[in-house]
Design a protein around this motif. Structure first.
Motif, mmCIF file in Angstrom:
data_model
loop_
_atom_site.group_PDB
_atom_site.id
_atom_site.type_symbol
_atom_site.label_atom_id
_atom_site.label_comp_id
_atom_site.label_asym_id
_atom_site.label_seq_id
_atom_site.Cartn_x
_atom_site.Cartn_y
_atom_site.Cartn_z
ATOM 1 N N SER A 105 9.366 0.695 3.979
ATOM 2 C CA SER A 105 9.666 2.126 3.951
ATOM 3 C C SER A 105 9.125 2.887 5.158
ATOM 4 O O SER A 105 9.294 4.104 5.242
ATOM 5 N N THR A 106 8.471 2.193 6.088
ATOM 6 C CA THR A 106 7.884 2.870 7.241
ATOM 7 C C THR A 106 8.980 3.480 8.100
ATOM 8 O O THR A 106 9.962 2.813 8.441
ATOM 9 N N PRO A 150 0.818 -1.218 0.000
ATOM 10 C CA PRO A 150 0.000 0.000 0.000
ATOM 11 C C PRO A 150 0.853 1.270 0.000
ATOM 12 O O PRO A 150 0.507 2.260 -0.631
ATOM 13 N N GLY A 151 1.972 1.233 0.712
ATOM 14 C CA GLY A 151 2.857 2.392 0.766
ATOM 15 C C GLY A 151 3.429 2.759 -0.591
ATOM 16 O O GLY A 151 3.692 3.925 -0.874
ATOM 17 N N ALA A 152 3.595 1.760 -1.448
ATOM 18 C CA ALA A 152 4.157 1.999 -2.785
ATOM 19 C C ALA A 152 3.223 2.839 -3.652
ATOM 20 O O ALA A 152 3.659 3.431 -4.632
ATOM 21 N N PHE A 153 1.957 2.915 -3.291
ATOM 22 C CA PHE A 153 0.985 3.691 -4.063
ATOM 23 C C PHE A 153 0.839 5.117 -3.555
ATOM 24 O O PHE A 153 -0.022 5.856 -4.017
ATOM 25 N N THR A 154 1.663 5.490 -2.592
ATOM 26 C CA THR A 154 1.576 6.834 -2.035
ATOM 27 C C THR A 154 2.869 7.598 -2.305
ATOM 28 O O THR A 154 3.876 7.015 -2.719
ATOM 29 N N ARG A 155 2.828 8.871 -2.031
ATOM 30 C CA ARG A 155 4.048 9.686 -2.134
ATOM 31 C C ARG A 155 4.779 9.720 -0.804
ATOM 32 O O ARG A 155 5.858 10.295 -0.710
ATOM 33 N N ARG A 156 4.170 9.136 0.217
ATOM 34 C CA ARG A 156 4.779 9.145 1.554
ATOM 35 C C ARG A 156 4.733 7.750 2.180
ATOM 36 O O ARG A 156 4.076 7.521 3.189
#
Length: 92
Positions: A36-37, A4-10
């Motif tokens: 990436s957290t 899910p993080g890969a779909f965000t800019r953060r």
């Protein structure tokens, strides 16, 4: 949480919390850390988890900790039933 993080800019702001049922009774909360957290995000979730709960940080993996263990337990119970080690009947 990595996906899910890969779909965000953060992606550093993406983590998960796995709360167990029944919520008022169960103490454990799994805090799920993606690749990436950031540590800052994890620390913030640790503070949230202190709502009469005990937080444990786990890496992003299918099932986290408790569900992975639960699946093993359920599979073993099924094997025991198949081998007729016990029956599913109630008390005598």
């Amino acid at each position: 949480m990595t996906e899910p993080g890969a779909f965000t800019r953060r992606p550093d702001k993406i983590a998960g919390m796995h709360v167990f049922n029944p919520v008022p009774v169960m103490e454990l909360i799994e805090i799920v850390k993606g690749l990436s957290t950031s540590q800052k995000t994890i620390e913030a979730l640790k503070e949230v988890a202190q709502m009469n709960k005990r937080g444990v940080v786990v890496n992003d993996t299918p099932g986290f900790i408790v569900n992975r263990l639960l699946v093993l337990l359920c599979n073993e119970a099924i094997k025991m039933m198949e081998r007729e080690v016990a029956s599913s009947e109630g008390p005598i």
